[in-house]
Every structure is written in structure tokens, then in C-alpha cells.
Design an enzyme around this catalytic site. Structure first.
Site, short mmCIF file in Angstrom:
data_model
loop_
_atom_site.label_atom_id
_atom_site.label_comp_id
_atom_site.label_asym_id
_atom_site.label_seq_id
_atom_site.Cartn_x
_atom_site.Cartn_y
_atom_site.Cartn_z
N TYR A 117 0.31 -1.27 -0.21
CA TYR A 117 0.01 0.04 -0.08
C TYR A 117 0.80 1.25 0.19
O TYR A 117 0.30 2.02 -0.61
CB TYR A 117 -1.23 0.35 0.89
N GLU A 143 -8.93 -6.46 4.28
CA GLU A 143 -7.81 -7.23 3.49
C GLU A 143 -7.52 -8.73 4.42
O GLU A 143 -7.85 -10.00 4.16
CB GLU A 143 -6.68 -7.30 2.56
C1 HEM Z 1 -7.59 -4.01 -8.55
C2 HEM Z 1 -8.63 -0.24 -6.28
C3 HEM Z 1 -4.47 -0.62 -3.18
C4 HEM Z 1 -3.58 -4.07 -6.57
C5 HEM Z 1 -8.36 -2.98 -7.84
C6 HEM Z 1 -9.74 -2.24 -8.60
C7 HEM Z 1 -9.71 -1.00 -7.99
C8 HEM Z 1 -8.94 -1.62 -7.13
C9 HEM Z 1 -10.92 -0.54 -7.89
C10 HEM Z 1 -10.38 -2.86 -9.27
C11 HEM Z 1 -11.25 -4.12 -9.58
C12 HEM Z 1 -12.33 -5.02 -10.14
O1 HEM Z 1 -12.47 -4.35 -11.38
O2 HEM Z 1 -13.42 -6.35 -9.81
C13 HEM Z 1 -7.03 -0.06 -5.66
C14 HEM Z 1 -7.71 0.75 -4.47
C15 HEM Z 1 -6.15 1.26 -3.53
C16 HEM Z 1 -5.84 -0.21 -4.30
C17 HEM Z 1 -8.52 2.21 -3.86
C18 HEM Z 1 -5.45 1.62 -1.97
C19 HEM Z 1 -6.00 1.90 -1.86
C20 HEM Z 1 -3.44 -2.14 -3.78
C21 HEM Z 1 -2.65 -2.08 -4.24
C22 HEM Z 1 -2.30 -3.16 -4.74
C23 HEM Z 1 -2.65 -3.16 -6.28
C24 HEM Z 1 -1.67 -1.86 -2.68
C25 HEM Z 1 -0.48 -4.00 -5.38
C26 HEM Z 1 0.11 -3.73 -5.47
C27 HEM Z 1 -4.43 -4.37 -7.40
C28 HEM Z 1 -4.44 -5.25 -8.96
C29 HEM Z 1 -5.39 -5.07 -9.56
C30 HEM Z 1 -6.44 -4.13 -8.48
C31 HEM Z 1 -2.98 -6.18 -9.11
C32 HEM Z 1 -5.77 -6.63 -10.61
C33 HEM Z 1 -5.63 -5.32 -12.06
C34 HEM Z 1 -5.51 -6.17 -12.71
O3 HEM Z 1 -4.96 -7.11 -12.56
O4 HEM Z 1 -5.82 -5.64 -13.76
N1 HEM Z 1 -8.02 -2.13 -7.52
N2 HEM Z 1 -6.37 -0.97 -4.58
N3 HEM Z 1 -4.17 -2.48 -5.70
N4 HEM Z 1 -6.01 -4.02 -8.11
FE1 HEM Z 1 -6.06 -2.32 -6.05
#
Ligand code: HEM
Length: 407
Positions: free
Chosen positions: A95, A137
Site C-alpha cells: 500500500y 483484507e
Molecule cells: C484491482 C482499487 C491498492 C493491486 C483494483 C481495482 C480497484 C482497485 C478499483 C479493480 C477491481 C475490479 O475491477 O474488480 C485499489 C485502491 C487501492 C488499491 C483504492 C488503495 C487504497 C492496491 C495495491 C495493490 C493493488 C496496494 C498491490 C500493489 C491490484 C491489482 C488489481 C487491482 C493487481 C487487479 C488489476 C488487474 O489485474 O489489472 N484495485 N487498489 N491494489 N488492484 Fe488495487
């Protein structure tokens, strides 16, 4: 808690950040991946290269920031994303990395307009939002591990059986390589598969809905082969699974996740509507509901290109044949000559309101649907036009979530 001055700064700058949304997220991913190439193992490169995921993360940060004084109101959204994060294996220590590069991108794109006050306010807000995600989480990781047959992270599964379901969909029956039990799941949930594809620098992770009912000694996923289309390369993972992964091979899976699940307490008639490979969670729901609630009226509605592309048809028909309260309805957009000869379908063309009104037993039902986005938009608009309340409509996007209301 944030000061009222900080909240004021946040709320007044959200529109500016949204306006520069694409530039900020592009810069964010570029700089983050340059400094942390290991994160390329986590993100879906196809989504990245097609710009589909570009804005989702940042948009949710902005949306959360707008609700910073009442974050509990966005908890359902947080939970849905947290399921995805837990399924991918996102960890608390990642994060601050995302925060650092998101803040850096805001600074780079806004230039002088990003004053120290503004950056400070956003750093504080991000910290609070990240804490909420991390907390939710953590609970989910614990939950996944403590279930019977559950586990945290990724676990090796052997392909016990591989079966073609249509000309584009193939099922993989997966059993734990350690010989242990599999955790139960809610019909509608998905698992992540992590793959090392020879010749690829990074690992790939994809989510697939579990397509069989819970309670079996295996998990089944039914994967559509994403062939190349003009302007869209073939799916690396689905092509690899179809062509290279066979019985006896090992895949790494994270535990079932997701909030698009059958409400077991609901006794209203059930309507399951799917387009294409969106039928996978629906088949799981159909089999589970018909077994657990044999008196429940169920309409299973599926749209496919033709009989050749129609996966798991026999399974759904078997459920319908063994229970008079279950009906199955097929809509083909391009039926083949043999589909016509055998009368294999009930409607030609696309799902629309007048057909739904013919095959759905009552408007007092609960509706679940899943499929390609244009299909989902049509179904959603039809149900709303029919007067079905939001509370009785549930749906799932395959791939990055979007809106069904726009355009
Ligand atoms: C997917 C928000 C932090 C890794 C997503 C999605 C959202 C989101 C909205 C799309 C979910 C969907 O389409 O169902 C956020 C928010 C964060 C955050 C608001 C911080 C407060 C993180 C962190 C990581 C991360 C720290 C790791 C480095 C991912 C990955 C995906 C994802 C790998 C799937 C996207 C893909 O495979 O293209 N996140 N996220 N996220 N997030 Fe986060």
C-alpha cells in the site's frame, strides 16, 4: 481523523484529479512499474495495455476521498475490491508503494497547482483509505486460511480432468496436489490462477468463476479461449491453458473469493441470465440452488452465438429435466443450420425485454446476470424498464468492473 481543512482541500481537488485522471494513472503505473518491476507479476498486463485498468484504482481512491468523513458508506465497494486483492495476494506492505507513486503522479501531472497543502492532504487521505483496505483484507486472509480445506496465498492443484465444453470453452477439474481437502465456496465465487508461461518475464494471474456446484472434491473452472480479434491480441493465459495445460499438470490457485454469490436465504423465484462464458457462475448457482431449494422456481436463460459455442448446455438441461420447477431457455445470435434443424434454441437474435417477459415466470423474482458488458447493459436496462427494483438485481463483470448505466 482528518482536519476539516484537509477534508475541504480533498473535496475541492477531487474534480481536478478526475479531470486529469488518465494522465495521472498512466504516470502512476509507469513510474511504479519502473521502480518496482516485481509488481508486474501481480497486475493483468492485458488490462494495462488496453487501458482498461488504468483508471479504476485511482478513481476509487478519489471516490473514497469524497466520502472520507463517512468511509463506512463505501464499505460494500471496498469489500468487493478487497476480495479481488485477497485473491491476487496483495499485501499490506504494497500500500505505501501504491500511495507513493500515486502521490508522485499527482504532483508530476498537476505541476505547480499541486501545492504542499494539497499533497499533504492527499497523503493523509490515502493513508486512511489504505488502512481501511488493509484491515478488511487482513480479515479476509484469516478467513480464507481458517476454513476447512482453506489456505492463504497460492496452493498447487493438479489438473485431474480437462474437458472441451464447446468450440471455445474448456473445463479444468482441479484437485489439491497435496491430497488435502478443498475449501467450500459460495456459488458465484471465483479463484485466481497464477501461471508461469515459458518465455514470459512475469507471472500471470487471472480470475475464473467456479463453474460447478460446491461440495465436490475438486474445483472446476471453464475457460474461454480468447482468440485474437482486430486490435486485440489473443489472450495469453487462456490460449496457454487451452493449448499447453493438460491432465496431470499443476496450476497454482488462491482460495475462492468474491461477493457475487447466491443469497441462500432468498426463496423468491430465481432468474439466472448469462451471455457467453458469463454462464460459468450461473451454472454453479443453478446446480446449487436446485439441489438446496428443490421447490424454488428457477429460469436459466443463456445467450450464445450458436450451439457450437454453447458450453455446459447438457448440464443445465439435466437440472431442468429432473425438476419441473426449473426451466432452461436458449437464445442464439447466429444459429447454425444444424441448430435450426434440431430446434436447438428458443429465440434467435439477442436477449430483450419482450422475450424476458415471455420466459421469466414472475417479476417477483431475484435476478442474477453475467456476460459481456454490452449484453449486461441490455439486460440491466430491460430489467429496470420492467420495473425490477435494484435490490433484486445482481451482476458481475468479468474483468475490470464498470458501470451499466452509462452510454
Ligand atoms: C484491482 C482499487 C491498492 C493491486 C483494483 C481495482 C480497484 C482497485 C478499483 C479493480 C477491481 C475490479 O475491477 O474488480 C485499489 C485502491 C487501492 C488499491 C483504492 C488503495 C487504497 C492496491 C495495491 C495493490 C493493488 C496496494 C498491490 C500493489 C491490484 C491489482 C488489481 C487491482 C493487481 C487487479 C488489476 C488487474 O489485474 O489489472 N484495485 N487498489 N491494489 N488492484 Fe488495487
Amino acid at each position: 481523523m482528518l482536519s476539516s481543512r484537509t477534508i475541504e482541500i480533498i473535496k475541492s481537488t477531487v474534480p481536478v484529479l478526475e479531470q486529469h485522471g488518465t494522465a495521472i494513472t498512466k504516470r502512476f503505473y509507469q513510474t511504479m512499474f519502473a521502480a518496482h518491476p516485481e509488481l508486474l507479476n501481480l497486475f493483468n498486463h492485458a488490462n494495462q495495455s488496453q487501458g482498461r485498468q488504468q483508471t479504476a484504482l485511482a478513481n476509487v481512491v478519489y471516490a473514497a476521498a469524497l466520502h472520507i468523513d463517512k468511509l463506512e458508506s463505501i464499505l460494500p465497494v471496498v469489500k468487493q475490491i478487497a476480495h479481488k486483492h485477497r485473491s491476487l495476494g496483495v499485501t499490506a506492505d504494497q500500500y505505501p508503494i501504491v500511495g507513493k507513486y500515486l502521490l508522485g503522479a499527482i504532483k508530476d501531472v498537476l505541476g505547480d497547482a499541486a501545492t504542499d497543502d494539497i499533497l499533504q492532504a492527499w497523503a493523509e487521505a490515502y493513508g486512511i483509505i489504505a488502512k481501511v483496505f488493509i484491515g478488511v483484507e487482513e480479515g479476509m486472509y484469516e478467513e480464507a486460511e481458517k476454513q476447512d480445506g482453506g489456505w492463504a496465498g497460492f496452493r498447487a492443484f493438479r489438473v485431474a480432468r480437462k474437458a472441451a465444453e464447446s468450440d471455445v470453452v474448456t473445463s479444468f477439474y482441479l484437485v489439491p496436489a497435496d491430497g488435502g481437502a478443498v475449501a467450500s465456496f459460495e456459488p458465484g465465487q471465483y479463484i485466481s490462477v497464477r501461471l508461469d508461461i515459458p518465455g514470459e518475464t512475469n507471472t500471470h494471474i487471472r480470475q475464473y468463476s467456479l463453474s460447478d456446484a460446491p461440495g465436490k472434491p475438486y474445483y472446476r473452472i471453464s475457460v474461454k479461449r480468447e482468440d485474437a480479434l482486430p486490435g486485440k491480441p489473443a489472450g495469453k493465459v487462456s490460449s496457454y491453458l487451452h493449448a499447453q495445460v493438460g491432465e496431470g499438470d499443476v496450476l497454482h490457485l488462491s482460495a475462492p473469493a468474491g461477493e457475487f454469490v447466491l443469497d441462500r436465504a432468498d426463496t423468491r423465484p430465481l432468474v439466472l441470465i448469462s451471455g457467453g462464458v458469463g454462464l460459468t457462475p450461473m451454472v454453479s448457482m443453478l446446480k446449487a440452488a436446485a439441489a438446496a431449494q428443490p421447490d424454488r422456481e428457477i429460469a436459466f436463460i443463456h445467450a450464445a452465438r450458436s450451439g457450437d459455442a454453447h458450453a455446459l448446455r447438457q448440464e443445465a438441461e439435466e437440472v431442468a429435466a429432473s425438476n419441473a420447477r426449473v426451466s432452461a431457455h436458449w437464445c442464439y445470435s447466429r444459429p447454425s443450420a444444424s441448430d435450426r434443424e434440431t430446434g436447438a434454441f428458443h429465440k434467435e437474435g439477442y436477449v430483450d425485454l419482450s422475450w424476458l417477459q415471455q420466459v421469466v415466470p414472475t417479476t417477483e423474482a431475484s435476478f442474477y446476470f453475467c456476460g459481456p458488458t454490452p449484453f449486461m447493459k441490455t439486460v440491466y436496462a430491460a430489467l429496470r424498464a420492467w420495473g425490477i427494483e435494484e435490490e433484486r438485481i445482481r451482476f458481475e463483470f468479468f474483468g475490470p468492473s464498470g458501470s451499466l448505466q452509462e452510454g
